[in-house]
Design a protein around this motif. Sequence first.
Motif, short mmCIF file in Angstrom:
data_model
loop_
_atom_site.label_atom_id
_atom_site.label_comp_id
_atom_site.label_asym_id
_atom_site.label_seq_id
_atom_site.Cartn_x
_atom_site.Cartn_y
_atom_site.Cartn_z
N ALA A 42 1.05 -1.27 0.05
CA ALA A 42 -0.10 0.03 0.05
C ALA A 42 0.91 1.18 0.22
O ALA A 42 0.63 2.14 -0.86
N ARG A 43 1.99 1.17 0.66
CA ARG A 43 2.89 2.50 0.79
C ARG A 43 3.68 2.63 -0.26
O ARG A 43 3.72 3.62 -0.85
N ASN A 44 3.91 1.71 -0.96
CA ASN A 44 4.48 1.59 -2.48
C ASN A 44 3.46 2.31 -3.64
O ASN A 44 3.99 2.86 -4.34
N ARG A 45 2.29 2.38 -3.30
CA ARG A 45 1.28 2.74 -4.20
C ARG A 45 0.80 4.25 -3.67
O ARG A 45 0.04 5.00 -4.18
N GLY A 46 1.61 4.47 -2.72
CA GLY A 46 1.25 5.98 -2.16
C GLY A 46 0.51 6.36 -0.98
O GLY A 46 0.14 7.49 -0.76
N PHE A 47 -0.21 5.13 -0.40
CA PHE A 47 -1.03 5.32 0.73
C PHE A 47 -0.32 5.42 2.08
O PHE A 47 0.66 4.88 2.04
N ASN A 48 -1.19 5.99 2.87
CA ASN A 48 -0.34 6.27 4.13
C ASN A 48 -1.03 5.35 5.16
O ASN A 48 -1.92 5.57 5.94
N VAL A 49 -0.67 3.98 5.07
CA VAL A 49 -0.75 3.04 5.74
C VAL A 49 0.25 2.51 6.69
O VAL A 49 1.40 2.49 6.36
N ARG A 50 -0.27 2.30 7.90
CA ARG A 50 0.78 1.69 8.99
C ARG A 50 0.24 0.68 9.95
O ARG A 50 -0.78 0.74 10.20
N VAL A 51 1.04 -0.33 10.17
CA VAL A 51 0.53 -1.05 11.10
C VAL A 51 1.30 -0.99 12.34
O VAL A 51 2.16 -0.32 12.75
N PHE A 52 0.47 -1.41 13.65
CA PHE A 52 0.84 -1.05 14.77
C PHE A 52 0.51 -2.39 15.81
O PHE A 52 -0.54 -3.07 15.58
N ALA A 53 1.37 -2.32 16.78
CA ALA A 53 1.43 -3.55 17.66
C ALA A 53 0.32 -3.10 18.65
O ALA A 53 -0.41 -3.96 19.28
N GLU A 54 0.13 -1.91 19.09
CA GLU A 54 -0.69 -1.54 20.13
C GLU A 54 -1.79 -0.47 19.42
O GLU A 54 -1.41 0.43 18.78
N ARG A 55 -2.77 -0.44 20.08
CA ARG A 55 -4.05 0.45 19.76
C ARG A 55 -3.67 1.99 20.20
O ARG A 55 -4.12 2.93 19.16
N ASP A 56 -3.06 2.18 21.18
CA ASP A 56 -2.84 3.55 21.56
C ASP A 56 -1.86 4.36 20.69
O ASP A 56 -1.96 5.46 20.32
N ASP A 57 -0.95 3.49 19.99
CA ASP A 57 -0.08 3.85 19.31
C ASP A 57 -0.43 4.23 18.02
O ASP A 57 -0.31 5.40 17.21
N ALA A 58 -1.43 3.46 17.50
CA ALA A 58 -2.30 3.69 16.27
C ALA A 58 -2.92 4.92 16.36
O ALA A 58 -3.10 5.58 15.45
N LEU A 59 -3.68 5.11 17.30
CA LEU A 59 -4.64 6.51 17.59
C LEU A 59 -3.90 7.45 17.64
O LEU A 59 -4.08 8.44 17.07
N PHE A 60 -2.80 7.50 18.22
CA PHE A 60 -1.98 8.61 18.42
C PHE A 60 -1.40 9.05 16.91
O PHE A 60 -1.49 10.08 16.60
N TRP A 61 -0.96 8.19 16.28
CA TRP A 61 -0.58 8.28 14.89
C TRP A 61 -1.82 8.89 14.06
O TRP A 61 -1.43 9.80 13.03
N LEU A 62 -2.64 8.26 14.07
CA LEU A 62 -3.93 8.72 13.39
C LEU A 62 -4.27 10.26 13.56
O LEU A 62 -4.66 10.91 12.77
N LEU A 63 -4.34 10.62 14.98
CA LEU A 63 -4.75 11.71 15.28
C LEU A 63 -3.81 13.09 15.38
O LEU A 63 -4.22 14.25 15.46
N LYS A 64 -2.41 12.43 15.26
CA LYS A 64 -1.68 13.80 14.99
C LYS A 64 -1.62 14.62 13.79
O LYS A 64 -1.82 13.66 12.68
N VAL A 65 -1.45 15.68 13.65
CA VAL A 65 -1.51 16.55 12.39
C VAL A 65 -0.11 16.63 11.68
O VAL A 65 0.69 16.72 12.19
#
Length: 65
Positions: A42-65
């Motif tokens: 997905a990232r090779n196609r230009g999409f801003n996708v990331r995997v996370f082991a922890e939900r809190d880390d994922a939410l932090f990444w999603l919500l930061k501007v």
Amino acid sequence: MSTYELGSFYESLKIEILMKEAIILPENEKAAAMMYFFETTARNRGFNVRVFAERDDALFWLLKV
């Protein structure tokens, strides 16, 4: 649909590339490996996708501007 085909499917949808998608890794090692592969394709196609082991880390990444 394979994990590789999923990246192509996203591309075919013409989804706005500005979107962010966070994926929480499953506990199953094989499924987690597939999610890392999806992240790469997905990232090779230009999409801003990331995997996370922890939900809190994922939410932090999603919500930061």
